[in-house]
Scaffold this active site. Sequence first.
Site, PDB file in Angstrom:
ATOM      1  N   LYS A   1       3.815  32.168  21.736  1.00  0.00           N
ATOM      2  CA  LYS A   1       4.713  32.944  22.169  1.00  0.00           C
ATOM      3  C   LYS A   1       4.796  34.082  21.636  1.00  0.00           C
ATOM      4  O   LYS A   1       5.080  34.200  20.396  1.00  0.00           O
ATOM      5  CB  LYS A   1       6.166  32.348  22.356  1.00  0.00           C
ATOM      6  CG  LYS A   1       7.360  32.883  23.015  1.00  0.00           C
ATOM      7  CD  LYS A   1       8.684  32.547  22.704  1.00  0.00           C
ATOM      8  CE  LYS A   1       9.231  33.394  21.398  1.00  0.00           C
ATOM      9  NZ  LYS A   1       9.579  34.819  21.862  1.00  0.00           N
TER      10      LYS A   1
ATOM     11  N   GLY B   1       7.910  36.389  11.452  1.00  0.00           N
ATOM     12  CA  GLY B   1       9.210  37.033  12.080  1.00  0.00           C
ATOM     13  C   GLY B   1      10.094  37.176  10.970  1.00  0.00           C
ATOM     14  O   GLY B   1       9.598  37.342   9.722  1.00  0.00           O
TER      15      GLY B   1
ATOM     16  N   THR C   1      15.017  33.514  10.805  1.00  0.00           N
ATOM     17  CA  THR C   1      14.592  32.823  11.848  1.00  0.00           C
ATOM     18  C   THR C   1      13.678  31.847  11.061  1.00  0.00           C
ATOM     19  O   THR C   1      13.474  30.793  11.771  1.00  0.00           O
ATOM     20  CB  THR C   1      13.741  33.517  12.847  1.00  0.00           C
ATOM     21  OG1 THR C   1      14.670  34.747  13.198  1.00  0.00           O
ATOM     22  CG2 THR C   1      13.311  32.981  14.178  1.00  0.00           C
TER      23      THR C   1
ATOM     24  N   GLU D   1       5.395  33.825   7.761  1.00  0.00           N
ATOM     25  CA  GLU D   1       5.307  34.900   7.309  1.00  0.00           C
ATOM     26  C   GLU D   1       6.692  35.874   7.712  1.00  0.00           C
ATOM     27  O   GLU D   1       6.710  36.011   8.598  1.00  0.00           O
ATOM     28  CB  GLU D   1       4.095  35.786   8.093  1.00  0.00           C
ATOM     29  CG  GLU D   1       2.973  34.999   7.708  1.00  0.00           C
ATOM     30  CD  GLU D   1       2.280  35.031   6.324  1.00  0.00           C
ATOM     31  OE1 GLU D   1       2.786  36.080   5.500  1.00  0.00           O
ATOM     32  OE2 GLU D   1       1.574  34.237   5.806  1.00  0.00           O
TER      33      GLU D   1
ATOM     34  N   CYS E   1       6.101  45.032   8.229  1.00  0.00           N
ATOM     35  CA  CYS E   1       6.675  44.192   7.069  1.00  0.00           C
ATOM     36  C   CYS E   1       6.193  44.768   5.668  1.00  0.00           C
ATOM     37  O   CYS E   1       6.896  44.465   4.692  1.00  0.00           O
ATOM     38  CB  CYS E   1       6.368  42.710   7.251  1.00  0.00           C
ATOM     39  SG  CYS E   1       4.391  42.502   7.591  1.00  0.00           S
TER      40      CYS E   1
ATOM     41  N   GLU F   1      16.815  43.863   4.250  1.00  0.00           N
ATOM     42  CA  GLU F   1      15.678  44.662   5.288  1.00  0.00           C
ATOM     43  C   GLU F   1      16.044  45.527   6.295  1.00  0.00           C
ATOM     44  O   GLU F   1      16.722  44.872   7.307  1.00  0.00           O
ATOM     45  CB  GLU F   1      14.580  43.415   5.817  1.00  0.00           C
ATOM     46  CG  GLU F   1      13.304  44.122   6.292  1.00  0.00           C
ATOM     47  CD  GLU F   1      12.598  42.985   6.923  1.00  0.00           C
ATOM     48  OE1 GLU F   1      13.077  42.052   7.665  1.00  0.00           O
ATOM     49  OE2 GLU F   1      11.120  43.190   6.803  1.00  0.00           O
TER      50      GLU F   1
HETATM   51  P1  NAD Z   1      12.379  37.315  14.776  1.00  0.00           P
HETATM   52  O1  NAD Z   1      12.330  36.319  13.716  1.00  0.00           O
HETATM   53  O2  NAD Z   1      13.672  37.768  15.602  1.00  0.00           O
HETATM   54  O3  NAD Z   1      11.426  36.850  16.014  1.00  0.00           O
HETATM   55  C1  NAD Z   1      10.140  36.606  15.802  1.00  0.00           C
HETATM   56  C2  NAD Z   1       9.530  35.646  16.871  1.00  0.00           C
HETATM   57  O4  NAD Z   1      10.175  34.488  16.607  1.00  0.00           O
HETATM   58  C3  NAD Z   1      10.052  36.287  18.268  1.00  0.00           C
HETATM   59  O5  NAD Z   1       8.788  35.643  19.083  1.00  0.00           O
HETATM   60  C4  NAD Z   1      11.001  35.487  18.649  1.00  0.00           C
HETATM   61  O6  NAD Z   1      11.239  35.131  20.022  1.00  0.00           O
HETATM   62  C5  NAD Z   1      10.938  33.949  18.020  1.00  0.00           C
HETATM   63  N1  NAD Z   1      12.004  33.372  17.770  1.00  0.00           N
HETATM   64  C6  NAD Z   1      13.344  33.729  17.480  1.00  0.00           C
HETATM   65  N2  NAD Z   1      14.195  32.724  17.400  1.00  0.00           N
HETATM   66  C7  NAD Z   1      13.532  31.496  17.484  1.00  0.00           C
HETATM   67  C8  NAD Z   1      13.840  30.218  17.025  1.00  0.00           C
HETATM   68  N3  NAD Z   1      14.966  29.733  17.134  1.00  0.00           N
HETATM   69  N4  NAD Z   1      12.621  29.253  17.324  1.00  0.00           N
HETATM   70  C9  NAD Z   1      11.499  29.870  17.516  1.00  0.00           C
HETATM   71  N5  NAD Z   1      11.306  31.086  17.682  1.00  0.00           N
HETATM   72  C10 NAD Z   1      12.211  31.961  17.524  1.00  0.00           C
HETATM   73  O7  NAD Z   1      11.686  38.594  14.177  1.00  0.00           O
HETATM   74  P2  NAD Z   1      11.401  40.161  14.927  1.00  0.00           P
HETATM   75  O8  NAD Z   1      12.562  40.759  15.049  1.00  0.00           O
HETATM   76  O9  NAD Z   1      10.649  39.826  16.095  1.00  0.00           O
HETATM   77  O10 NAD Z   1      10.429  40.393  13.767  1.00  0.00           O
HETATM   78  C11 NAD Z   1      10.698  41.486  12.739  1.00  0.00           C
HETATM   79  C12 NAD Z   1      10.703  40.690  11.440  1.00  0.00           C
HETATM   80  O11 NAD Z   1       9.442  40.140  11.256  1.00  0.00           O
HETATM   81  C13 NAD Z   1      10.841  41.496  10.225  1.00  0.00           C
HETATM   82  O12 NAD Z   1      11.870  40.639   9.588  1.00  0.00           O
HETATM   83  C14 NAD Z   1       9.752  41.476   9.664  1.00  0.00           C
HETATM   84  O13 NAD Z   1       9.758  41.842   8.274  1.00  0.00           O
HETATM   85  C15 NAD Z   1       8.981  40.169  10.013  1.00  0.00           C
HETATM   86  N6  NAD Z   1       7.418  40.447   9.913  1.00  0.00           N
HETATM   87  C16 NAD Z   1       6.833  39.932   8.927  1.00  0.00           C
HETATM   88  C17 NAD Z   1       5.526  39.766   8.689  1.00  0.00           C
HETATM   89  C18 NAD Z   1       4.700  39.129   7.773  1.00  0.00           C
HETATM   90  O14 NAD Z   1       3.591  39.142   7.854  1.00  0.00           O
HETATM   91  N7  NAD Z   1       5.343  38.525   6.649  1.00  0.00           N
HETATM   92  C19 NAD Z   1       4.935  40.723   9.744  1.00  0.00           C
HETATM   93  C20 NAD Z   1       5.506  41.314  10.722  1.00  0.00           C
HETATM   94  C21 NAD Z   1       6.864  41.201  10.991  1.00  0.00           C
END
Ligand code: NAD
Length: 480
Positions: free
Chosen positions: A173, A226, A230, A248, A282, A383
């Site tokens: 997804k 993400g 989450t 991650e 990130c 963040e």
């Molecule tokens: P998010 O956690 O809101 O969403 C990430 C993904 O998870 C999306 O596809 C979302 O639909 C899904 N999701 C949300 N709730 C869920 C649940 N209950 N169960 C399963 N899936 C669920 O994050 P975002 O706003 O899309 O991305 C930004 C975040 O991602 C920032 O905190 C950033 O630091 C982090 N990030 C981390 C890395 C890394 O490598 N560490 C890389 C890129 C982004």
Amino acid sequence: MKIKNYINREFVNPISNSWLDNYNPAIGEVYGQIPNSSKEDVEKAYQAAAKAFPKWSNFTLEERSKILSKIADLILEKLDFLAEAESKDNGKSISLAKQVDIPRAASNFRFFANAITQFSSESHESVGLNAINFTLRQPIGVVGCISPWNLPLYLFTWKIAPAIAAGNCIVAKPSEVTPMTAHLLGKICNEVGLPKGVLNIVHGLGTTTGQAIVEHPKIKAISFTGGTKTGAHIARVAAPMFKKLSLELGGKNPNIIFADCDYEKMLATTVRSSFANQGQICLCGSRILVEESIYEKFKKDFIQKVADLKVGNPSDSSTDIGALVSKQHLEKVKSYIDIVEQEGGKILSGGLEVTLPNYENGYYFQPTVIEITDNKCRLNQEEIFGPVVTIMSFKTDKDALTLANDVKYGLSGTLWTNNLNRTMQIAKQLQTGIVWVNTWMLRDLRTPFGGAKESGVGREGGFEALRFFTEPKNICIKYE
Ligand code: NAD
């Protein structure tokens, strides 16, 4: 334009026929719909993946490698087209999409096409017992891959390539905010002849579609990138089912600058590490810590350079700062500007929403530099994930290290110095998964990638990813 779910090599409507709007952040308008997939859609994708698994896991490594290479080739052939789609969907500048996002998506497939042919496991001779142990690394089966919106195709493929290279089948997804290039990847997989059911893509909200993937009892591993909140929720759901998890998560990365560094190189890179992709990476160095003796000079020079950055329409190749990804995210960034004063900060540059002529409804924000004095303030602890950095000074190496480590996150850190002893002392003690010295975001795909503390669990990249996507089994053979 209606994006559909990709299941069994077919593009299908969600079972409920329910849809979500997809926005173009540059103009703030809806330009398409995506499936609002339910548990039933996830089940359909799981069934397709489970059916494909016995055959796919028995493809020879050369066969799998060849298909992955072809996907890489096709991504590069369609580079311009994919970059335009990514830029429109995400708001990132077209030049960044062309130079970073799409080439890296191709490299992810190219890298794992090669890595899988070199992956090996250990054997242990039990000396004196006439026994030999060897470790068989078998694919897990059906795995779940869930990715965020900031580097859409780049991070989606960073999971998919190792998962299928290792012989798994996938229910994936992408973020509901940036679904487009994942959809286009489905088309590419069909063109190169990836067998049906190996990759299945379901679109929809995290709390429903994503949750259904994590809750599915037969999806035995979840690779998630993400937010930290989450990630914690996913860990709670997955733990009682004993799923393998790779998380991650977020970051609040220090960028530590010493007076003995190569100043001009540091300055140019710091502009990039602060504001690339509107600060929505990130790995961006959102906390700039500067040695006291060069603090005032740095402040002046940095602000001057930041003023040169052009906020503009992402499709214009001269744009440095494109649109933020969504209205909701823009509001989140603005909410931090609202608390600058109460948190004891001072805006040195930026801090305002930008209204672009002809793109008045787009989500634009000035690159923003905030001076702070207290590391404990929310601006330095939370963040923000936008074009906002803080700067503060430090006196000694010890102070720098204390400030750098004084957050709950631990993804990456950047260090600018030409002193080898200092480099080693600080690099060893930084509580982060990655340390860059005199550079930023220089990536070698063989290295372990991931965070410490609340920035995640597990590592992606290289053989680490192949280890994650395989289950080790010890086989002990006794002989006479
Ligand atoms: P998010 O956690 O809101 O969403 C990430 C993904 O998870 C999306 O596809 C979302 O639909 C899904 N999701 C949300 N709730 C869920 C649940 N209950 N169960 C399963 N899936 C669920 O994050 P975002 O706003 O899309 O991305 C930004 C975040 O991602 C920032 O905190 C950033 O630091 C982090 N990030 C981390 C890395 C890394 O490598 N560490 C890389 C890129 C982004």
